[in-house]
Write a protein that holds these residues in place. Structure first.
Motif, mmCIF file in Angstrom:
data_model
loop_
_atom_site.group_PDB
_atom_site.id
_atom_site.type_symbol
_atom_site.label_atom_id
_atom_site.label_comp_id
_atom_site.label_asym_id
_atom_site.label_seq_id
_atom_site.Cartn_x
_atom_site.Cartn_y
_atom_site.Cartn_z
ATOM 1 N N SER A 34 90.558 -1.005 -73.501
ATOM 2 C CA SER A 34 91.661 -0.066 -73.338
ATOM 3 C C SER A 34 91.716 0.965 -74.447
ATOM 4 C CB SER A 34 92.993 -0.801 -73.236
ATOM 5 O OG SER A 34 93.117 -1.773 -74.225
ATOM 6 N N ALA A 35 91.040 0.748 -75.554
ATOM 7 C CA ALA A 35 91.050 1.769 -76.598
ATOM 8 C C ALA A 35 89.867 1.587 -77.518
ATOM 9 C CB ALA A 35 92.351 1.709 -77.402
ATOM 10 N N ALA A 36 89.430 2.697 -78.108
ATOM 11 C CA ALA A 36 88.323 2.657 -79.058
ATOM 12 C C ALA A 36 88.802 3.196 -80.397
ATOM 13 C CB ALA A 36 87.162 3.496 -78.548
ATOM 14 N N ARG A 39 84.991 13.044 -87.225
ATOM 15 C CA ARG A 39 84.441 13.902 -86.160
ATOM 16 C C ARG A 39 84.574 13.259 -84.782
ATOM 17 N NH1 ARG A 39 78.941 14.102 -89.217
ATOM 18 N NH2 ARG A 39 79.703 11.967 -89.300
ATOM 19 N N LYS A 40 84.852 11.979 -84.780
ATOM 20 C CA LYS A 40 84.987 11.311 -83.478
ATOM 21 C C LYS A 40 86.443 11.126 -83.078
ATOM 22 C CE LYS A 40 80.565 9.015 -83.472
ATOM 23 N NZ LYS A 40 79.795 7.825 -83.838
ATOM 24 N N ILE A 41 87.283 10.918 -84.057
ATOM 25 C CA ILE A 41 88.687 10.659 -83.771
ATOM 26 C C ILE A 41 89.298 11.816 -82.984
ATOM 27 C CG2 ILE A 41 90.964 10.308 -84.804
ATOM 28 C CD1 ILE A 41 89.527 8.935 -87.137
ATOM 29 N N GLY A 42 89.975 11.463 -81.925
ATOM 30 C CA GLY A 42 90.614 12.477 -81.100
ATOM 31 C C GLY A 42 89.747 12.943 -79.957
ATOM 32 N N ARG A 99 89.972 8.264 -75.366
ATOM 33 C CA ARG A 99 90.174 8.929 -76.642
ATOM 34 C C ARG A 99 89.883 7.965 -77.791
ATOM 35 N NH1 ARG A 99 95.363 9.435 -77.861
ATOM 36 N NH2 ARG A 99 95.164 9.442 -80.134
ATOM 37 N N VAL A 100 89.173 8.432 -78.762
ATOM 38 C CA VAL A 100 88.900 7.605 -79.939
ATOM 39 C C VAL A 100 90.048 7.757 -80.917
ATOM 40 C CG1 VAL A 100 87.336 7.215 -81.866
ATOM 41 C CG2 VAL A 100 86.419 7.875 -79.632
ATOM 42 N N ARG A 101 90.521 6.628 -81.422
ATOM 43 C CA ARG A 101 91.664 6.655 -82.332
ATOM 44 C C ARG A 101 91.228 6.289 -83.737
ATOM 45 N NH1 ARG A 101 96.297 5.198 -78.773
ATOM 46 N NH2 ARG A 101 95.446 5.350 -76.677
ATOM 47 N N SER A 102 92.071 6.628 -84.658
ATOM 48 C CA SER A 102 91.807 6.282 -86.048
ATOM 49 C C SER A 102 92.047 4.795 -86.263
ATOM 50 C CB SER A 102 92.717 7.087 -86.967
ATOM 51 O OG SER A 102 92.758 6.485 -88.248
ATOM 52 N N THR A 103 91.204 4.180 -87.062
ATOM 53 C CA THR A 103 91.390 2.754 -87.325
ATOM 54 C C THR A 103 92.691 2.489 -88.075
ATOM 55 O OG1 THR A 103 89.967 3.059 -89.246
ATOM 56 C CG2 THR A 103 88.987 2.053 -87.303
#
Ligand SMILES: NC(=O)c1ccc[n+]([C@@H]2O[C@H](COP(=O)([O-])OP(=O)(O)OC[C@H]3O[C@@H](n4cnc5c(N)ncnc54)[C@H](O)[C@@H]3O)[C@@H](O)[C@H]2O)c1
Ligand SMILES: NC(=O)c1ccc[n+]([C@@H]2O[C@H](COP(=O)([O-])OP(=O)(O)OC[C@H]3O[C@@H](n4cnc5c(N)ncnc54)[C@H](O)[C@@H]3O)[C@@H](O)[C@H]2O)c1
Lengths: 216, 216
Positions: B115-117, B123-126, B133-137
């Motif tokens: 459900s989320a990454a 450069r990947k976040i967002g 959507r890639v989220r910040s850890t």
DNA sequence: AGGCAATCGTGATGAAAATCGCATAATGGG
DNA sequence: CCCATTATGCGATTTTCATCACGATTGCCT
């Protein structure tokens, strides 16, 4: 150099690989040139006896009270597993998983070089994937014979797996690293290693759904 | 419904998964509602007795001379393995391998939804990876607790693996699917399944270098 | 030098997994 | 309606794998 060659079993080979990884990079600030079976065992969650048996199986002897020569272990494993004789492989199916594998630099540490990728998708052929040009599968057989390729990495969709395998076999491939969730039919002289990633889900799903019931 | 629940072992679970895959899609034009242990065994290269034992272990009975009800097997396996109770997972490390896993649609057939990454790379976040959507850890822990996530897929570089694991554990994760070539240290109530892909190379390299010597 | 502690090597033991053998049950043909 | 055939179920056996137990070896310390 008396390296015994008594047909090692799969689990032994895999543990040797783990020992090798641990010794060649794993232990951070540990300058000792010597390593004990207990140290390896602790780090890898294996029984110390097992470690000694495995090392003994490839002809390595430790010294009482001291342990094993770390470099000697590495060298022996490199030789036994064949990391010292680099081999080239083709990858068939330059999709998501194929791309990940091609991008994985660490494989070359174990002697594996993916020298070419093949696909049927016109939109991919000619373009770069992980720095390598994707070729048409039409040229697969000739490439294999021309470059004397012995190993193929199979990451096509399931439907294409057996068909591609037949062509690989006809072209003289000797081993296949199969990432498709299928049993490949091959002649007995071709070795297949299956990497059925999604099998992990059986264990995970089972544990998740039975955790509460089974208490731990 | 008398599904026995006698703590199934890993190898049994994996074979059940294979039976399930074979029955639910594998056999092409085979309209028979009934299937024999020998048929499964042939297709999957397993001993027929083994198949019967495994099915017996989850409470399934076949009928002499007829075999097993294919649908009933599937249903039972779905229940035992927990495919019927979909669970959500987070993926940490949206790199090459993580992308491949997120793009793999078939996982949802086994109840798994990513459900989320999460990633640390600015450069990947967002941005989107495999449609998500890639989220910040930084938001990892709160996401896990907020959405009641129980499983995490770990595809970060080795160096980050243990640190990420500690955070996952602190956030209350119950199981980790670990693709990094490391042994993770976790409390006993957290289940870890390791998928050490590169171990396959040990067997492949060994066979390739010893083929000629060992005569197959 | 001599005892102590750590570490190895390996045969014995035990647990797990796979395979075998055969009695038993259901089916379909005659 | 009975019997030959084809599956199953499960106890017994075999094979593989992991662990234990213990004697032997080696370096270290006093
Ligand atoms: N992606 C994963 O995480 C994952 C996980 C488990 C298993 N797998 C298996 O790995 C395989 C590949 O998965 P993927 O996610 O990379 O799929 P994908 O669709 O991204 O890639 C498959 C590639 O194979 C190419 N292809 C199709 N037919 C071909 C043929 N006949 N010859 C050569 N190339 C051909 C396609 O063009 C595509 O580029 C599948 O069998 C899948 O079941 C993938
Ligand atoms: N790619 C493969 O074929 C392959 C094969 C075997 C094993 N692995 C293992 O899988 C893992 C991932 O491999 P990859 O090829 O996808 O690497 P990758 O570098 O492509 O991806 C790693 C991702 O993790 C992110 N990351 C780094 N630190 C992080 C942190 N602390 N928290 C969250 N995300 C973080 C990075 O930004 C990157 O996006 C590695 O451990 C690798 O050893 C990969």
């Amino acid at each position: 150099m008396g390296l015994r060659v008594a047909r090692l079993r799969r689990l032994v080979l895999e543990r040797l690989m783990r020992y090798y990884r641990f010794l060649s990079e794993g232990r951070g600030r540990r300058p000792a040139p010597t390593v004990t079976s207990a140290e390896i065992a602790d780090a890898l969650d294996i029984d110390p006896t097992q470690v000694r048996k495995d090392l003994g199986a490839i002809g390595l002897l430790g010294m009482g009270r001291v342990g094993f020569d770390a470099c000697e272990i590495c060298r022996a494993i490199r030789i036994v597993l064949g990391f010292d004789q680099p081999y080239h492989a083709v990858l068939v199916g330059a999709g998501h998983l194929g791309t990940a594998l091609m991008a994985y630099a660490r494989f070359s540490q174990y002697g594996l070089n993916v020298s070419a990728a093949f696909d049927t998708d016109r939109r991919k052929i000619g373009h770069l994937v992980a720095g390598r040009r994707v070729r048409s599968t039409r040229t697969l057989a000739s490439y294999i014979t021309r470059h004397d390729i012995r190993l193929a990495i199979l990451t096509t969709p399931v439907e294409a797996a057996q068909k591609v395998t037949d062509r690989l076999v006809a072209a003289g491939i000797e081993a296949i690293w199969n990432f498709t969730p299928t049993r490949l039919t091959v002649p007995p002289n071709v070795f297949v290693r299956n990497e059925h990633i999604s099998l992990g889900l059986s264990e995970l799903a089972y544990h998740l759904t039975h955790l509460d019931v089974t208490r731990r």
